[in-house]
Design a protein around this motif. Structure first.
Motif, PDB file in Angstrom:
ATOM      1  N   TYR A  40       0.813  -1.232   0.000  1.00 48.46           N
ATOM      2  CA  TYR A  40       0.000   0.000   0.000  1.00 48.46           C
ATOM      3  C   TYR A  40       0.839   1.271   0.000  1.00 48.46           C
ATOM      4  CZ  TYR A  40      -3.498  -3.431   1.086  1.00 48.46           C
ATOM      5  OH  TYR A  40      -4.307  -4.530   1.033  1.00 48.46           O
ATOM      6  N   LEU A  98     -15.972  -8.535  -2.025  1.00 48.17           N
ATOM      7  CA  LEU A  98     -15.895  -8.215  -0.586  1.00 48.17           C
ATOM      8  C   LEU A  98     -16.439  -6.817  -0.241  1.00 48.17           C
ATOM      9  CD1 LEU A  98     -13.337 -10.237  -1.211  1.00 48.17           C
ATOM     10  CD2 LEU A  98     -12.758  -9.707   1.141  1.00 48.17           C
ATOM     11  N   SER A 125     -12.591  -6.660   6.263  1.00 49.89           N
ATOM     12  CA  SER A 125     -11.873  -7.937   6.231  1.00 49.89           C
ATOM     13  C   SER A 125     -10.365  -7.754   6.404  1.00 49.89           C
ATOM     14  CB  SER A 125     -12.181  -8.694   4.921  1.00 49.89           C
ATOM     15  OG  SER A 125     -11.493  -9.913   4.861  1.00 49.89           O
ATOM     16  N   THR A 126      -9.977  -6.626   6.999  1.00 48.95           N
ATOM     17  CA  THR A 126      -8.544  -6.399   7.245  1.00 48.95           C
ATOM     18  C   THR A 126      -7.978  -7.481   8.154  1.00 48.95           C
ATOM     19  OG1 THR A 126      -9.036  -4.052   7.093  1.00 48.95           O
ATOM     20  CG2 THR A 126      -6.886  -4.635   7.980  1.00 48.95           C
ATOM     21  N   ASN A 133      -5.955 -10.378   6.658  1.00 45.40           N
ATOM     22  CA  ASN A 133      -4.569 -10.280   6.210  1.00 45.40           C
ATOM     23  C   ASN A 133      -3.570 -10.605   7.327  1.00 45.40           C
ATOM     24  OD1 ASN A 133      -5.801  -7.640   4.263  1.00 45.40           O
ATOM     25  ND2 ASN A 133      -5.134  -9.578   3.406  1.00 45.40           N
ATOM     26  N   TYR A 163      -9.282 -12.849  -6.428  1.00 46.73           N
ATOM     27  CA  TYR A 163      -7.867 -12.478  -6.285  1.00 46.73           C
ATOM     28  C   TYR A 163      -7.081 -12.723  -7.573  1.00 46.73           C
ATOM     29  CZ  TYR A 163      -9.073 -11.892  -1.464  1.00 46.73           C
ATOM     30  OH  TYR A 163      -9.655 -11.429  -0.311  1.00 46.73           O
ATOM     31  N   PHE A 207      -1.588  -4.929  -8.778  1.00 39.87           N
ATOM     32  CA  PHE A 207      -1.444  -4.622  -7.346  1.00 39.87           C
ATOM     33  C   PHE A 207      -0.261  -5.411  -6.763  1.00 39.87           C
ATOM     34  CE2 PHE A 207      -3.128  -5.745  -2.962  1.00 39.87           C
ATOM     35  CZ  PHE A 207      -3.000  -4.492  -2.412  1.00 39.87           C
ATOM     36  N   MET A 209      -1.399 -15.064  -1.968  1.00 41.53           N
ATOM     37  CA  MET A 209      -0.961 -14.350  -3.165  1.00 41.53           C
ATOM     38  C   MET A 209       0.567 -14.486  -3.242  1.00 41.53           C
ATOM     39  SD  MET A 209      -2.567 -10.682  -4.139  1.00 41.53           S
ATOM     40  CE  MET A 209      -1.345  -9.583  -3.444  1.00 41.53           C
ATOM     41  N   GLU A 246       1.028 -12.138   0.244  1.00 40.27           N
ATOM     42  CA  GLU A 246      -0.146 -11.823   1.076  1.00 40.27           C
ATOM     43  C   GLU A 246      -0.936 -13.089   1.419  1.00 40.27           C
ATOM     44  OE1 GLU A 246      -3.436  -8.332   0.774  1.00 40.27           O
ATOM     45  OE2 GLU A 246      -3.777 -10.020  -0.563  1.00 40.27           O
ATOM     46  N   SER A 282      -4.947 -13.944   2.769  1.00 38.53           N
ATOM     47  CA  SER A 282      -6.254 -13.363   3.040  1.00 38.53           C
ATOM     48  C   SER A 282      -7.131 -14.473   3.622  1.00 38.53           C
ATOM     49  CB  SER A 282      -6.819 -12.796   1.739  1.00 38.53           C
ATOM     50  OG  SER A 282      -7.915 -11.986   2.028  1.00 38.53           O
TER      51      SER A 282
HETATM   52  C1  AVI Z   1      -7.264  -5.257   2.332  1.00 35.01           C
HETATM   53  N1  AVI Z   1      -7.585  -6.678   2.247  1.00 35.01           N
HETATM   54  C2  AVI Z   1      -8.767  -6.981   3.047  1.00 35.01           C
HETATM   55  C3  AVI Z   1      -7.668  -7.194   0.872  1.00 35.01           C
HETATM   56  C4  AVI Z   1      -8.041  -8.696   0.889  1.00 35.01           C
HETATM   57  O1  AVI Z   1      -9.001  -9.052   0.240  1.00 35.01           O
HETATM   58  O2  AVI Z   1      -7.377  -9.460   1.576  1.00 35.01           O
HETATM   59  C5  AVI Z   1      -6.370  -7.000   0.115  1.00 35.01           C
HETATM   60  C6  AVI Z   1      -6.376  -7.578  -1.273  1.00 35.01           C
HETATM   61  N2  AVI Z   1      -5.421  -8.311  -1.807  1.00 35.01           N
HETATM   62  C7  AVI Z   1      -5.730  -8.646  -3.039  1.00 35.01           C
HETATM   63  N3  AVI Z   1      -6.907  -8.167  -3.307  1.00 35.01           N
HETATM   64  C8  AVI Z   1      -7.331  -7.480  -2.217  1.00 35.01           C
END
Ligand code: AVI
Length: 321
Positions: free
Chosen positions: A41, A60, A164-165, A168, A208, A218, A254, A282, A284
Protein backbone atom coordinates in the motif's frame (compact mmCIF):
# COMPACT_ATOMS: atom_id res chain seq x y z
CA UNK A 1 26.59 12.85 9.25
CA UNK A 2 26.28 15.55 6.59
CA UNK A 3 23.39 13.79 4.87
CA UNK A 4 21.24 13.66 8.01
CA UNK A 5 18.52 16.28 7.66
CA UNK A 6 17.45 18.50 10.55
CA UNK A 7 13.91 18.23 9.24
CA UNK A 8 12.27 15.55 11.44
CA UNK A 9 9.89 14.61 8.64
CA UNK A 10 12.77 13.81 6.33
CA UNK A 11 14.46 11.72 9.00
CA UNK A 12 11.16 9.91 9.54
CA UNK A 13 11.14 9.20 5.82
CA UNK A 14 14.66 7.77 5.82
CA UNK A 15 13.83 5.63 8.87
CA UNK A 16 10.84 4.27 6.96
CA UNK A 17 13.03 3.53 3.92
CA UNK A 18 15.58 1.65 6.00
CA UNK A 19 12.83 -0.36 7.72
CA UNK A 20 11.42 -1.19 4.27
CA UNK A 21 14.90 -2.15 3.04
CA UNK A 22 15.57 -4.32 6.09
CA UNK A 23 12.21 -6.12 5.79
CA UNK A 24 12.64 -6.69 2.04
CA UNK A 25 16.16 -8.11 2.34
CA UNK A 26 15.16 -10.26 5.30
CA UNK A 27 12.09 -11.60 3.47
CA UNK A 28 13.90 -12.31 0.21
CA UNK A 29 16.91 -14.01 1.82
CA UNK A 30 14.81 -16.39 3.92
CA UNK A 31 14.43 -20.01 2.70
CA UNK A 32 10.83 -19.37 1.60
CA UNK A 33 10.81 -15.89 0.12
CA UNK A 34 8.16 -13.55 1.52
CA UNK A 35 7.40 -9.84 1.63
CA UNK A 36 5.17 -8.20 4.29
CA UNK A 37 1.79 -7.35 2.74
CA UNK A 38 1.70 -3.92 4.40
CA UNK A 39 4.19 -2.74 1.75
CA UNK A 40 1.58 -3.32 -1.00
CA UNK A 41 0.00 0.00 0.00
CA UNK A 42 2.26 2.82 -1.19
CA UNK A 43 0.49 5.61 -3.07
CA UNK A 44 0.32 3.64 -6.33
CA UNK A 45 -0.72 0.43 -4.53
CA UNK A 46 -3.48 2.19 -2.59
CA UNK A 47 -4.90 3.55 -5.86
CA UNK A 48 -4.81 0.09 -7.44
CA UNK A 49 -6.50 -1.33 -4.35
CA UNK A 50 -9.34 1.19 -4.82
CA UNK A 51 -9.76 -0.18 -8.36
CA UNK A 52 -9.85 -3.74 -6.98
CA UNK A 53 -12.74 -2.72 -4.70
CA UNK A 54 -14.74 -1.70 -7.80
CA UNK A 55 -14.24 -5.01 -9.65
CA UNK A 56 -17.21 -7.31 -10.21
CA UNK A 57 -15.00 -10.27 -9.27
CA UNK A 58 -13.98 -8.68 -5.96
CA UNK A 59 -17.24 -9.17 -4.04
CA UNK A 60 -15.90 -8.21 -0.59
CA UNK A 61 -16.26 -4.41 -0.57
CA UNK A 62 -19.60 -4.43 -2.37
CA UNK A 63 -21.05 -7.14 -0.12
CA UNK A 64 -19.92 -5.46 3.09
CA UNK A 65 -21.43 -2.16 2.06
CA UNK A 66 -24.70 -3.92 1.12
CA UNK A 67 -24.81 -5.49 4.59
CA UNK A 68 -24.24 -2.08 6.15
CA UNK A 69 -26.88 -0.29 4.17
CA UNK A 70 -29.51 -2.97 4.80
CA UNK A 71 -28.87 -3.21 8.53
CA UNK A 72 -27.69 0.23 9.59
CA UNK A 73 -30.41 0.90 12.23
CA UNK A 74 -29.97 -2.57 13.80
CA UNK A 75 -26.18 -2.20 13.85
CA UNK A 76 -26.45 1.25 15.43
CA UNK A 77 -28.80 -0.17 18.05
CA UNK A 78 -26.35 -2.97 18.90
CA UNK A 79 -23.60 -0.39 19.43
CA UNK A 80 -25.74 1.61 21.87
CA UNK A 81 -25.81 5.25 22.93
CA UNK A 82 -23.17 7.69 24.18
CA UNK A 83 -20.45 5.54 22.61
CA UNK A 84 -16.86 6.35 21.70
CA UNK A 85 -15.97 4.67 18.42
CA UNK A 86 -12.32 3.81 17.70
CA UNK A 87 -11.38 2.79 14.16
CA UNK A 88 -7.94 1.23 13.58
CA UNK A 89 -6.74 1.80 9.99
CA UNK A 90 -9.61 4.20 9.32
CA UNK A 91 -8.26 5.70 6.06
CA UNK A 92 -10.84 8.12 4.70
CA UNK A 93 -13.38 7.13 7.41
CA UNK A 94 -16.06 6.56 4.77
CA UNK A 95 -17.47 3.43 6.41
CA UNK A 96 -17.81 4.97 9.86
CA UNK A 97 -19.58 8.16 8.81
CA UNK A 98 -23.05 6.74 7.96
CA UNK A 99 -22.93 4.67 11.13
CA UNK A 100 -21.98 7.66 13.30
CA UNK A 101 -24.76 9.63 11.59
CA UNK A 102 -27.43 7.15 12.64
CA UNK A 103 -26.09 6.20 16.12
CA UNK A 104 -27.80 7.57 19.22
CA UNK A 105 -25.63 10.57 20.33
CA UNK A 106 -22.18 9.10 19.71
CA UNK A 107 -19.75 10.87 22.01
CA UNK A 108 -16.41 10.67 20.24
CA UNK A 109 -14.81 9.16 17.12
CA UNK A 110 -11.11 8.21 17.20
CA UNK A 111 -9.84 7.20 13.73
CA UNK A 112 -6.29 5.79 13.67
CA UNK A 113 -4.21 5.73 10.50
CA UNK A 114 -0.60 6.09 9.36
CA UNK A 115 -1.53 8.57 6.64
CA UNK A 116 -2.00 12.08 8.15
CA UNK A 117 -3.25 13.66 4.90
CA UNK A 118 -6.19 11.28 4.43
CA UNK A 119 -7.05 11.31 8.14
CA UNK A 120 -7.06 15.09 8.55
CA UNK A 121 -9.20 15.57 5.43
CA UNK A 122 -11.68 13.04 6.83
CA UNK A 123 -11.69 14.79 10.22
CA UNK A 124 -12.85 18.11 8.78
CA UNK A 125 -15.43 16.38 6.54
CA UNK A 126 -16.95 14.50 9.50
CA UNK A 127 -16.90 17.52 11.81
CA UNK A 128 -18.81 19.49 9.20
CA UNK A 129 -21.31 16.71 8.52
CA UNK A 130 -21.85 15.74 12.17
CA UNK A 131 -21.54 18.84 14.36
CA UNK A 132 -21.43 17.99 18.05
CA UNK A 133 -19.39 14.80 17.54
CA UNK A 134 -15.84 15.06 18.87
CA UNK A 135 -13.32 13.71 16.35
CA UNK A 136 -9.86 12.89 17.74
CA UNK A 137 -7.65 11.48 14.95
CA UNK A 138 -4.53 9.53 15.91
CA UNK A 139 -1.68 9.20 13.43
CA UNK A 140 -0.11 5.82 14.07
CA UNK A 141 0.28 2.16 13.21
CA UNK A 142 -2.75 0.33 14.61
CA UNK A 143 -0.79 -2.94 14.91
CA UNK A 144 1.07 -1.28 17.80
CA UNK A 145 -1.30 -1.51 20.80
CA UNK A 146 0.01 1.82 22.16
CA UNK A 147 -1.50 3.60 19.12
CA UNK A 148 -4.94 2.85 20.59
CA UNK A 149 -4.12 4.88 23.70
CA UNK A 150 -5.84 4.48 27.04
CA UNK A 151 -9.45 4.78 27.96
CA UNK A 152 -9.96 8.08 29.77
CA UNK A 153 -13.75 8.27 30.19
CA UNK A 154 -16.36 5.94 31.65
CA UNK A 155 -18.66 5.73 28.63
CA UNK A 156 -18.92 2.66 26.39
CA UNK A 157 -16.28 2.20 23.68
CA UNK A 158 -16.58 0.20 20.47
CA UNK A 159 -13.72 -0.73 18.16
CA UNK A 160 -14.78 -0.66 14.53
CA UNK A 161 -12.67 -2.91 12.28
CA UNK A 162 -14.41 -3.46 8.93
CA UNK A 163 -13.07 -4.38 5.47
CA UNK A 164 -11.87 -7.94 6.23
CA UNK A 165 -8.54 -6.40 7.25
CA UNK A 166 -8.35 -9.04 9.99
CA UNK A 167 -8.01 -11.59 7.12
CA UNK A 168 -4.57 -10.28 6.21
CA UNK A 169 -3.23 -11.42 9.60
CA UNK A 170 -2.35 -15.04 10.39
CA UNK A 171 -4.36 -16.70 13.14
CA UNK A 172 -1.71 -15.89 15.79
CA UNK A 173 -1.26 -12.32 14.55
CA UNK A 174 -5.04 -11.81 14.48
CA UNK A 175 -5.35 -13.05 18.07
CA UNK A 176 -2.51 -10.75 19.19
CA UNK A 177 -4.09 -7.83 17.34
CA UNK A 178 -7.51 -8.39 18.93
CA UNK A 179 -5.90 -8.84 22.36
CA UNK A 180 -4.17 -5.49 21.75
CA UNK A 181 -7.59 -3.97 20.97
CA UNK A 182 -8.88 -5.52 24.19
CA UNK A 183 -6.13 -3.83 26.21
CA UNK A 184 -7.95 -0.51 25.70
CA UNK A 185 -11.40 -1.88 26.55
CA UNK A 186 -13.30 -2.71 29.71
CA UNK A 187 -16.17 -5.16 30.32
CA UNK A 188 -19.27 -4.20 28.35
CA UNK A 189 -17.33 -2.44 25.56
CA UNK A 190 -17.54 -3.90 22.06
CA UNK A 191 -16.07 -4.75 18.69
CA UNK A 192 -17.73 -4.45 15.27
CA UNK A 193 -15.74 -6.63 12.88
CA UNK A 194 -16.06 -7.35 9.13
CA UNK A 195 -14.86 -10.79 7.93
CA UNK A 196 -14.88 -12.61 4.64
CA UNK A 197 -16.39 -16.10 4.92
CA UNK A 198 -15.19 -19.47 3.61
CA UNK A 199 -16.93 -20.25 0.31
CA UNK A 200 -16.57 -21.99 -3.05
CA UNK A 201 -12.90 -21.78 -4.07
CA UNK A 202 -13.82 -20.70 -7.62
CA UNK A 203 -15.42 -17.51 -6.28
CA UNK A 204 -12.50 -16.90 -3.94
CA UNK A 205 -9.85 -17.41 -6.58
CA UNK A 206 -11.64 -15.19 -9.09
CA UNK A 207 -11.68 -12.38 -6.51
CA UNK A 208 -7.87 -12.48 -6.28
CA UNK A 209 -7.16 -13.36 -9.92
CA UNK A 210 -9.50 -11.05 -11.79
CA UNK A 211 -9.89 -11.06 -15.60
CA UNK A 212 -8.86 -7.44 -15.82
CA UNK A 213 -5.48 -8.15 -14.19
CA UNK A 214 -5.93 -5.40 -11.62
CA UNK A 215 -4.87 -7.69 -8.75
CA UNK A 216 -1.86 -8.71 -10.82
CA UNK A 217 -0.90 -5.02 -11.11
CA UNK A 218 -1.44 -4.62 -7.35
CA UNK A 219 0.86 -7.56 -6.59
CA UNK A 220 3.55 -6.55 -9.09
CA UNK A 221 3.53 -2.96 -7.85
CA UNK A 222 5.44 -4.30 -4.85
CA UNK A 223 8.35 -5.21 -7.16
CA UNK A 224 8.07 -1.82 -8.83
CA UNK A 225 8.15 -0.14 -5.43
CA UNK A 226 11.34 -2.04 -4.55
CA UNK A 227 12.85 -0.95 -7.87
CA UNK A 228 11.84 2.67 -7.20
CA UNK A 229 12.66 3.03 -3.55
CA UNK A 230 15.46 0.54 -3.01
CA UNK A 231 17.24 0.76 -6.32
CA UNK A 232 16.17 -2.75 -7.33
CA UNK A 233 16.27 -4.23 -10.82
CA UNK A 234 13.28 -6.61 -10.86
CA UNK A 235 12.11 -7.40 -14.40
CA UNK A 236 8.33 -7.34 -13.92
CA UNK A 237 7.76 -9.50 -17.00
CA UNK A 238 9.89 -12.24 -15.49
CA UNK A 239 7.38 -12.75 -12.63
CA UNK A 240 3.76 -13.93 -12.75
CA UNK A 241 0.90 -13.21 -10.37
CA UNK A 242 -0.46 -16.30 -8.62
CA UNK A 243 -3.40 -16.49 -6.20
CA UNK A 244 -4.97 -19.69 -4.91
CA UNK A 245 -7.20 -20.86 -2.08
CA UNK A 246 -5.56 -23.15 0.46
CA UNK A 247 -8.51 -25.10 1.93
CA UNK A 248 -6.66 -26.41 4.99
CA UNK A 249 -5.34 -23.01 5.96
CA UNK A 250 -8.63 -21.42 4.87
CA UNK A 251 -6.88 -18.58 3.15
CA UNK A 252 -6.16 -17.16 -0.29
CA UNK A 253 -2.42 -16.87 -0.76
CA UNK A 254 -0.96 -14.35 -3.16
CA UNK A 255 2.48 -15.03 -4.66
CA UNK A 256 4.81 -13.77 -7.40
CA UNK A 257 6.33 -16.67 -9.36
CA UNK A 258 9.74 -16.38 -10.97
CA UNK A 259 9.33 -17.44 -14.62
CA UNK A 260 12.98 -18.34 -15.00
CA UNK A 261 16.18 -18.78 -13.06
CA UNK A 262 17.39 -15.25 -12.45
CA UNK A 263 19.38 -12.91 -10.22
CA UNK A 264 17.95 -9.64 -8.89
CA UNK A 265 19.93 -6.84 -7.24
CA UNK A 266 18.41 -4.77 -4.46
CA UNK A 267 20.38 -2.10 -2.65
CA UNK A 268 23.58 -3.93 -3.70
CA UNK A 269 22.32 -7.30 -2.36
CA UNK A 270 22.03 -10.18 -4.87
CA UNK A 271 18.94 -12.36 -4.66
CA UNK A 272 18.82 -15.59 -6.71
CA UNK A 273 15.58 -17.15 -7.93
CA UNK A 274 15.04 -20.60 -9.33
CA UNK A 275 12.48 -21.04 -12.07
CA UNK A 276 9.10 -21.56 -10.38
CA UNK A 277 10.26 -20.19 -7.01
CA UNK A 278 7.74 -17.81 -5.45
CA UNK A 279 7.63 -14.74 -3.25
CA UNK A 280 4.66 -15.03 -0.88
CA UNK A 281 3.20 -11.52 -0.73
CA UNK A 282 -0.15 -11.82 1.08
CA UNK A 283 -2.55 -14.05 2.97
CA UNK A 284 -6.25 -13.36 3.04
CA UNK A 285 -7.90 -15.58 5.64
CA UNK A 286 -11.51 -16.65 5.33
CA UNK A 287 -13.57 -17.48 8.40
CA UNK A 288 -16.56 -19.62 9.29
CA UNK A 289 -18.80 -18.41 12.10
CA UNK A 290 -17.18 -21.16 14.22
CA UNK A 291 -13.54 -20.20 13.55
CA UNK A 292 -14.46 -16.56 14.05
CA UNK A 293 -16.07 -17.32 17.39
CA UNK A 294 -12.95 -19.21 18.51
CA UNK A 295 -10.68 -16.34 17.48
CA UNK A 296 -12.87 -13.82 19.29
CA UNK A 297 -13.12 -15.97 22.41
CA UNK A 298 -9.31 -16.36 22.48
CA UNK A 299 -9.05 -12.57 22.62
CA UNK A 300 -11.78 -12.12 25.25
CA UNK A 301 -14.71 -11.18 22.99
CA UNK A 302 -18.19 -12.76 22.95
CA UNK A 303 -20.15 -12.55 19.68
CA UNK A 304 -23.65 -11.11 20.17
CA UNK A 305 -24.97 -10.59 16.65
CA UNK A 306 -24.10 -11.39 13.04
CA UNK A 307 -25.30 -9.76 9.84
CA UNK A 308 -24.60 -11.46 6.49
CA UNK A 309 -25.67 -11.20 2.84
CA UNK A 310 -28.08 -13.62 1.19
CA UNK A 311 -25.24 -15.78 -0.20
CA UNK A 312 -23.44 -15.85 3.17
CA UNK A 313 -20.28 -14.60 1.49
CA UNK A 314 -19.39 -12.02 4.13
CA UNK A 315 -20.26 -11.24 7.74
CA UNK A 316 -20.33 -8.34 10.13
CA UNK A 317 -20.13 -9.36 13.74
CA UNK A 318 -20.81 -7.38 16.88
CA UNK A 319 -19.06 -8.82 19.92
CA UNK A 320 -19.00 -7.78 23.59
CA UNK A 321 -15.78 -7.55 25.54
C1 AVI B 1 -7.26 -5.26 2.33
N1 AVI B 1 -7.59 -6.68 2.25
C2 AVI B 1 -8.77 -6.98 3.05
C3 AVI B 1 -7.67 -7.19 0.87
C4 AVI B 1 -8.04 -8.70 0.89
O1 AVI B 1 -9.00 -9.05 0.24
O2 AVI B 1 -7.38 -9.46 1.58
C5 AVI B 1 -6.37 -7.00 0.12
C6 AVI B 1 -6.38 -7.58 -1.27
N2 AVI B 1 -5.42 -8.31 -1.81
C7 AVI B 1 -5.73 -8.65 -3.04
N3 AVI B 1 -6.91 -8.17 -3.31
C8 AVI B 1 -7.33 -7.48 -2.22
Amino acid sequence: NASLSTDPEENGHSEAVSEFSRDVIRGLTSPRKTLPCKYLYDEAGSLIFEQICELDDYYLTRTESEIFSKNLPAIAEALGRDVTMIEPGAGNCEKAQPLLAIMDTPRCYIPIDISPEILLAAESRIETALPGLQVQPVIGDFTMPESLGEKTAENKEVIFFPGSTIGNFTWEQARTLLQGFGSRLSAGDGLLLGVDLVKDSVILERAYHDDQHVTEAFNKNLLQRINRELNGDFDLDAFAHKAFYHPLRQRVEMHLVSLKSQRVNIDGVQIDFEEGETIHTENSHKYTLETLETLLADAGFHPQQYWTDKNKHYALCYADF
